[in-house]
Design an enzyme around this catalytic site. Structure first.
Site, PDB file in Angstrom:
ATOM      1  N   ALA A 242       2.027  -0.698  13.888  1.00 33.28           N
ATOM      2  CA  ALA A 242       2.556  -1.713  14.801  1.00 33.28           C
ATOM      3  C   ALA A 242       2.391  -1.279  16.252  1.00 33.28           C
ATOM      4  O   ALA A 242       1.862  -2.016  17.083  1.00 33.28           O
ATOM      5  CB  ALA A 242       4.018  -1.981  14.489  1.00 33.28           C
TER       6      ALA A 242
ATOM      7  N   GLY B 288       0.826  -1.193   0.000  1.00 36.16           N
ATOM      8  CA  GLY B 288       0.000   0.000   0.000  1.00 36.16           C
ATOM      9  C   GLY B 288       0.866   1.251   0.000  1.00 36.16           C
ATOM     10  O   GLY B 288       0.744   2.100  -0.864  1.00 36.16           O
TER      11      GLY B 288
ATOM     12  N   ASN C 127       9.527  -7.245  16.715  1.00 33.18           N
ATOM     13  CA  ASN C 127      10.011  -8.462  16.069  1.00 33.18           C
ATOM     14  C   ASN C 127      11.162  -8.049  15.167  1.00 33.18           C
ATOM     15  O   ASN C 127      10.939  -7.460  14.109  1.00 33.18           O
ATOM     16  CB  ASN C 127       8.880  -9.118  15.263  1.00 33.18           C
ATOM     17  CG  ASN C 127       9.337 -10.387  14.550  1.00 33.18           C
ATOM     18  OD1 ASN C 127      10.509 -10.543  14.203  1.00 33.18           O
ATOM     19  ND2 ASN C 127       8.409 -11.301  14.327  1.00 33.18           N
TER      20      ASN C 127
ATOM     21  N   GLU D 295       8.744   3.621   8.432  1.00 31.22           N
ATOM     22  CA  GLU D 295       8.970   4.784   7.575  1.00 31.22           C
ATOM     23  C   GLU D 295      10.297   5.447   7.894  1.00 31.22           C
ATOM     24  O   GLU D 295      10.925   6.068   7.037  1.00 31.22           O
ATOM     25  CB  GLU D 295       7.797   5.754   7.714  1.00 31.22           C
ATOM     26  CG  GLU D 295       6.504   5.068   7.306  1.00 31.22           C
ATOM     27  CD  GLU D 295       5.330   6.001   7.143  1.00 31.22           C
ATOM     28  OE1 GLU D 295       5.327   7.083   7.741  1.00 31.22           O
ATOM     29  OE2 GLU D 295       4.408   5.635   6.392  1.00 31.22           O
TER      30      GLU D 295
ATOM     31  N   ILE E 131      -0.222  -5.127   5.818  1.00 38.71           N
ATOM     32  CA  ILE E 131       0.107  -4.750   4.440  1.00 38.71           C
ATOM     33  C   ILE E 131       1.507  -5.241   4.074  1.00 38.71           C
ATOM     34  O   ILE E 131       2.123  -4.764   3.133  1.00 38.71           O
ATOM     35  CB  ILE E 131      -0.022  -3.226   4.237  1.00 38.71           C
ATOM     36  CG1 ILE E 131       0.952  -2.454   5.138  1.00 38.71           C
ATOM     37  CG2 ILE E 131      -1.439  -2.760   4.516  1.00 38.71           C
ATOM     38  CD1 ILE E 131       0.982  -0.951   4.840  1.00 38.71           C
TER      39      ILE E 131
ATOM     40  N   THR F 254       3.612  -5.637   6.713  1.00 38.37           N
ATOM     41  CA  THR F 254       4.337  -5.146   7.873  1.00 38.37           C
ATOM     42  C   THR F 254       4.573  -6.223   8.919  1.00 38.37           C
ATOM     43  O   THR F 254       5.442  -6.085   9.767  1.00 38.37           O
ATOM     44  CB  THR F 254       3.505  -4.017   8.498  1.00 38.37           C
ATOM     45  OG1 THR F 254       2.119  -4.384   8.378  1.00 38.37           O
ATOM     46  CG2 THR F 254       3.708  -2.728   7.750  1.00 38.37           C
TER      47      THR F 254
ATOM     48  N   VAL G 285       8.638   2.056  13.004  1.00 37.32           N
ATOM     49  CA  VAL G 285       9.982   1.999  12.418  1.00 37.32           C
ATOM     50  C   VAL G 285       9.964   1.929  10.888  1.00 37.32           C
ATOM     51  O   VAL G 285      10.938   2.227  10.225  1.00 37.32           O
ATOM     52  CB  VAL G 285      10.768   0.797  13.013  1.00 37.32           C
ATOM     53  CG1 VAL G 285      10.259  -0.521  12.457  1.00 37.32           C
ATOM     54  CG2 VAL G 285      12.268   0.950  12.812  1.00 37.32           C
TER      55      VAL G 285
END
Lengths: 735, 316, 207
Positions: free
Chosen positions: A516, A245, A621, A695, A472, A474, A693
């Site tokens: 997240a 996206g 993660n 972006e 998406i 992520t 994180v």
């Protein structure tokens, strides 16, 4: 859960499951072809028909006539939807050009019709039988020209004012010993996600089911209801997997609206995927910017004055690109100002693309910093560290919640071998190749957003998490499962995660690197509530320990499932934020380093080494977070070296509108990438002590590449993308 | 795609006969460009004749000691052929520089010669384009022309021929074998195969209606160093901004340039004078009649610099 | 094992939805797929070892035959123009873009899609390596990447050179540079390339 004060020790701190590099729980589905995306939810023999979207052939004007009889008469055609026969349509909160045009056309390839037929080919073929006549009007498509004419109007960036000013910039800049005043430009860019926007709509009476590809389930649902003029509750919206996206699927688009309209007309479920050549002009894009940056510093390297002015364009009602956002917070300096100007431009809708604001902003600012370091004869890493700040430079009483930029810069320089950087540009050669090193700081704000979830404990001890959060790419499925398992003290294998449906509580959704942190915080809150319910049911104190699938208190060790012996226990809660993000500045930080080669004959540029160091609170993660960062770094290479939607200023469109002409990096463009996460917790940012994180990984990358190209050949290009034609004639001829 | 009749050709003769008698019929082999264009209705054949089953997929040694490459030899097989790799490496290199492995696995020798331009205006059916719709005008002139022709273009079209393989074939002095419905065959130098646009940019090659390319022939190999350099923005899976195919022998040098013109660009006259005149003059001669735009004049500089280094590194 | 249900749409939901539609619009349904105008022909495809006799419009691509007629949606449509590689399948041992070929052109051909790569119920080593190395994110290019990787290693084995092969007359090697070039026909906008290389290297045994 109201999150109004910094988090104390909590169940997440154990980190037995969270923060571990767990492989994606949906990995097997995605690697076996078993993950069904929205458009794939109705297969053969389900009665679904196909809709093909037709885009406007002009950028601005009116549809004078739209003759559809030939298309309607074509074999297999079931319906043709146009503005004339669609009934009254509203406009979604997040759209500023109608998703179905007519008679007014607002931008090129704005949808003007949908042809519905039995088969995809019949619909596509009949679509060319529409005879559309337009009355074209003159539009403005040239941002440079608009800026030169002074057309840009002050425009706020969401709640931030159009103009900010602290101290006396003009006075301080005039007196500064070393000055830089340069203008940079970034082009329009396309998300170019691999799955085009696609939906299936099916009506049952006045109830609509829409399977789609949406980052924000609730936004899409609300805006679809608004557009169709029906109650939101009548729509069931499902977005199980999203084929990328990057902001392009934040908002409702034409595929969804037209599928719903087409289905209503054809009285069949209708599948609509935007044809790839239509995606670039029909949907949103990251708007081009022109950015003027002025920096004044003293000889010791301290910045005394910094100003950032940014121009962008958009259709009426569209936002400006917030390119100055990072400049307000990244470096110290007593005298500072920013200005955001917006011109009316009749190109397609400009809107969020991965790290809106910061991404293009740092493409300029971090090159300016490199230029300034050179003027000051300072190492660029050193120069940035000297101007670090632990407080909001506009409001020194306001601290950052956590800011480890210096550590990122230091560690990055050390790991990358920054000390081997050639001090003089164009001084390092390997045969035909010039070698250059470049770096940039990374900065992106954290965004706190409400996010709800529901958790259900079954007698077998399994826990089902339901939230309308989306994945998406992520890793939402996985980190949500990790969060629930950690909080409930059960193994990861005891968790089922259900996402992407309007049947579930409303989450923050995916975007702005807010997904997240907020969605897991909401799941954490629901799980904490479930823990209370369990304890109550079992007659144990609320501070009982949840571990190993059991609830433990004193001598007691009761399997968690026993609390549901008489029926499922369901808890619903979420995270809501107080004013911590006003009291503190919550941001994420990083440093990007890269090494490039430039061919001495042809100026072809390739990146051959990349490193990112990121400080973003708890990493939920490290495996999926690292993937987010390397993916962003890849997009940054694209932004630096190739990506540009080319404006045809006569036709008023992006003319390179397919995946051959709009080049994004391929495998051969990307070297091995290293990512380091600083081990840190930010208890002010969220109950998870995490921040976003995804972006951050993009912010600064293009500038690092640009700075490396400069270091390699000594040619400074301030107009992205840096393509070889911009270097060629300025480069030294090879001896 | 507009509906069409699909059939498989039983033989070359059958294919040629049907091609000649069916109005608006086209042959399909790899289909990698034809279907792409049919989806946009830039190509709208009423019949597709599938020639994939015809026995034109062999590479054979000719009596003259060259190679005859069947029209249906896939790009992958041509590039990987040990004789081609050994004796005509510029051809292997050019093919491997183009497209992706997936596309090369389907694309054929003849189809590759017939691939159409990648001019963005040709691809956008809402924009005027003389090649797509004769007489409608050329949007590329005065538009986005960075990737387009600097030479050989006309006032009606500035599109480039986008391929790589043909650039190598040009420098190798290949010939094209053509057969018609009556079984008549003719040989055409590759140099004469592609046409310049003039005032009919829709006509891109010398094929007459009903004619079929059956093979491409490479002359006997010559002792030489062979180089193909392709310059593009991203590292792979992209069309050339400029490409240079070079065959440099003891006392000769041949260069064909791709990405700059409506056909692979070469000047035998200029080549003869190269050893005396030097590369700068050679390049000047090659581009003597160039009419670049502001956006694509860099191609001439780029070509010259590649020619320069190729010549310097490989002569004598 | 972590159960991972298809969250909001299980088979039941789909069928229920379709039934509802069928009840409401039974007249429309009867025409499904029959009245598109183009001539139809039959073709027999061998997909993942299974024979499918299909009656298709002549203009149906192999990609649409797989996705919309057989229901194998693992193969993705990213661009429909050969510009992204998401539709990569293996036909008679070679990888191709299934969007740029007609189904009718593959009479009797053996087609392997992502669903059939592993054989029944198994997991191909490449699939496992992609999961282990997180060589994907959104997953939309992944089927194409995996099919491409498997065929790509066979191409190297078969001695097929690439653009970056240094010596055309020597056997190509499985260097990172070779793999990157050979995988460049599969675009991954999420940018998993570095991990894709790691996954392939694990399977090929390259360092």
């Amino acid at each position: 859960m109201k999150f109004t004060e910094p988090a104390g020790p909590n169940a997440i701190d154990n980190q037995t499951i969270i923060s571990r590099p767990v492989s994606r729980i949906d990995g097997r589905l995605k690697t076996s072809g078993g993950a069904k995306y929205g458009y794939e939810q109705l297969g053969p023999n389900t009665g679904a028909a196909y809709g093909y979207v037709v885009g406007a052939g002009i950028a601005k004007g009116k549809i004078r006539s739209l003759e559809s009889s030939a298309a309607r008469a074509a074999p297999g055609v079931l319906a043709v939807v146009t503005a004339e026969n669609a009934g009254k349509l509203g406009k979604g909160k997040y759209n500023f050009a109608p998703l179905l045009a007519g008679p007014e056309v607002h931008h090129y390839h704005q949808a003007v019709a949908l042809v519905v037929a039995d088969t995809f080919e019949a619909a596509r073929s009949a679509a060319t039988l529409l005879r559309i006549e337009y009355a074209a009007e003159k539009g403005e498509f040239d941002l440079q020209a608009a800026r030169a004419r002074g057309d840009g109007q002050p425009a706020p960036i969401e709640q931030d004012p159009a103009d900010t000013s602290v101290g006396d910039f003009d006075g301080a800049f005039a007196k500064a010993s070393i000055k830089l005043d340069e203008t940079y430009s970034t082009p329009d860019q396309s998300h170019a996600m691999m799955e085009p926007h696609a939906s299936i709509a099916a009506w049952d009476g006045d109830q609509l089911t829409l399977w789609t590809s949406a980052q924000m389930v609730d936004w899409h649902r609300s805006d679809l209801a608004k557009t169709l003029g029906i109650e939101k509750e009548k729509i069931r919206l499902i977005s199980p997997f999203i084929g990328g996206g990057f902001g392009g699927k934040l908002f409702l688009r034409a595929d969804a609206v037209l599928a719903a309209l087409g289905s209503r007309k054809a009285r069949r479920p209708v599948k609509v995927a935007l044809p790839r050549p239509l995606v670039f002009n029909n949907t949103t894009h990251r708007p081009a910017t022109i950015q003027r940056i002025r920096i004044g510093a003293e000889l010791d390297g301290k910045i005394v004055a910094i100003a950032h002015d940014s121009w962008s364009g958009n259709l009426d009602g569209g936002p400006p690109e917030g390119a100055v956002a990072a400049t307000r917070l990244l470096y110290a300096g007593a005298n500072r100002q920013t200005a955001t100007r917006l011109a009316k431009i009749d190109l397609p809708e400009g809107h969020s693309m991965r790290a809106p604001g910061e991404a293009p902003g740092l493409m300029a600012l971090e090159v300016a910093m490199d230029e300034m370091a050179e003027k000051l004869k300072l190492d660029p890493v050193e120069f940035r560290m000297m101007n670090d700040t632990q407080v909001d430079p506009e409001k020194p009483e306001r601290k950052f919640s956590l800011r480890n930029l210096r550590a990122c810069l230091q560690l990055g320089a050390e790991r990358f071998g920054w000390s081997r950087r050639p001090m003089t540009p164009a001084s390092l050669r390997e045969g035909r190749l010039y070698i250059g090193y470049g770096m940039a700081a990374a900065f992106r704000n954290n965004i706190a957003m409400k996010s709800d979830a529901r958790v259900r404990l079954g007698r077998d001890g399994r826990i089902v998490v339901e939230t309308d959060m989306t994945d998406i790419g992520t890793g939402s499925y996985t980190i949500i499962a990790q969060t629930a398992a950690e909080t409930m003290g059960v193994p990861l294998s005891s968790i089922d995660v259900r996402l992407g449906s309007s049947d579930y509580p409303v989450s923050c959704g995916s975007g702005g690197q807010f997904g997240a942190v907020n969605s897991t915080s909401g799941v954490f809150a629901a799980c904490m509530k479930l823990r209370e319910d369990i304890a109550r049911k079992l007659g144990l104190p609320f501070d009982s320990k949840f571990e190993g699938g059991r609830v433990a208190s004193g001598e007691w060790r009761i399997p968690v499932g026993e609390a549901a012996a008489n029926g499922d226990l369901v808890a619903e809660d979420g995270v809501e934020y107080g004013d911590l993000d006003k009291r503190y500045q919550e941001s994420t930080f990083g440093a990007h380093f890269c090494e490039v080669t430039v061919d001495a004959d042809t100026a072809e540029m390739r990146v051959r080494r990349m490193l990112a160091v990121c400080a973003a609170g708890r990493i939920l993660n490290p495996k999926t977070a690292r993937s987010q960062v390397i993916g962003a770094m890849t997009m940054g290479v694209g932004a630096a070296l190739m990506e540009e939607l080319t404006v045809d200023k006569r036709a008023g469109c992006f003319i390179n509108h397919d995946l051959a002409a709009y080049e994004v990096p391929v495998n051969a463009d990307i070297p091995h990438q290293d990512v380091i996460f600083l081990d840190e917790l930010d208890p002010i940012a969220s109950p998870m002590k995490a921040k976003g994180v995804a972006e951050l990984g993009l912010c600064g990358v293009a500038a690092a590449v640009a700075n490396a190209v400069y270091n390699a050949v000594g040619v400074r290009v301030r107009d992205y993308p840096i393509t070889l034609d911009k270097l060629l004639e300025k480069m030294p001829i090879r001896a | 795609m507009r509906a069409f009749k699909y059939s498989r050709a039983a033989s070359l003769k059958d294919a040629a006969a049907r091609l000649a008698e069916t109005p608006n019929a086209k042959l399909i082999a790899g289909g990698t460009n034809l279907l792409d264009l049919m989806k946009l209705q830039i190509e709208t054949p009423e019949a597709l004749i599938d020639v994939n089953g015809l026995p034109l997929d062999q590479i054979e040694v000719t009596q003259e000691g060259g190679l005859r490459v069947g029209a249906l030899v896939r790009n992958t097989d041509l590039a990987a052929d040990v004789r081609v790799r050994r004796d005509y490496p510029v051809l292997s290199r050019a093919i491997l520089a183009g497209a992706s492995q997936q596309l090369r696995n389907r694309a054929t020798t003849a189809g590759n010669l017939l691939q159409r331009t990648r001019c963005p205006y040709f691809y956008d059916t809402d924009q005027p384009c003389n090649k797509r719709k004769p007489g409608s005008g050329c949007s590329a002139i005065g538009g986005y022309s960075r990737g387009l022709a600097v030479i050989g273009a006309s006032e009606s079209c500035i599109a480039t021929y986008p391929g790589d393989m043909a650039v190598a074939l040009r420098v190798l002095d290949a010939t094209v074998q053509i057969s018609d419905a009556d079984g008549e065959t003719r040989d055409l130098a590759l140099a004469d195969f592609h046409r310049l646009p003039g005032d009919a940019p829709q006509v891109e090659n010398d094929l007459e209606k009903g004619e079929i390319i059956t093979s491409v022939t490479l002359p006997k190999p010559v002792a030489s160093r062979q180089i193909y350099r392709k310059i593009r923005d991203r590292a792979s899976y992209a069309f050339a901004l400029v490409s240079v195919a070079a065959v440099i022998g003891k006392d000769f040098a041949r260069f064909a340039i791709g990405g700059v013109a409506p056909k692979p660009w070469r000047s035998e006259t200029a080549e003869r004078e190269l050893p005396q005149q030097g590369v700068a003059r050679f390049s000047q001669a090659l581009f003597a009649d160039a009419t670049p735009t502001r956006e694509n004049r860099f191609k001439i500089v780029l070509a010259e610099r590649v020619l320069q280094s190729t010549w310097t590194e490989n002569r004598g | 094992m972590t159960s991972f249900p298809l969250p909001p749409v299980d088979r039941r939901t789909v069928l229920a939805g379709a039934t509802a539609a069928a009840t409401a619009y039974s007249t429309g349904l009867s025409a499904a797929g029959l009245a598109s105008g183009a001539d139809e022909q039959t073709v027999t495809l061998r997909v993942n070892g299974q024979t499918h006799a299909l009656k298709l419009e002549e203009r149906t691509t192999l990609l649409d035959a797989l996705r919309e007629h057989i229901g194998l949606t693992g193969t993705k449509k990213g661009c429909d123009h050969g510009q992204c590689g998401a539709c990569t399948v293996i036909v008679n041992g070679r990888r191709i873009n299934s969007c740029l070929t007609l189904a009718l052109m593959h009479e009797g051909d053996a087609v392997t899609t992502i669903e059939g790569l592993a054989g029944r119920d198994g997991q191909h080593p490449m699939q496992a390596a992609f999961v282990k190395h997180d060589a994907f994110q959104c997953g939309y290019c992944t089927s194409g990447q995996i099919c491409s990787s498997v065929a790509m290693l066979d191409e190297i084995k078969a001695g097929i050179p690439s653009h970056v092969t240094e010596d055309l007359n020597a056997e190509p090697k499985r260097t990172p540079e070779e793999v990157r070039e050979r995988m460049s026909g599969n675009i991954c906008r999420c940018g998993a390339y570095s991990n894709i290389l790691d996954a392939i290297n694990e399977v090929s045994g390259a360092v």
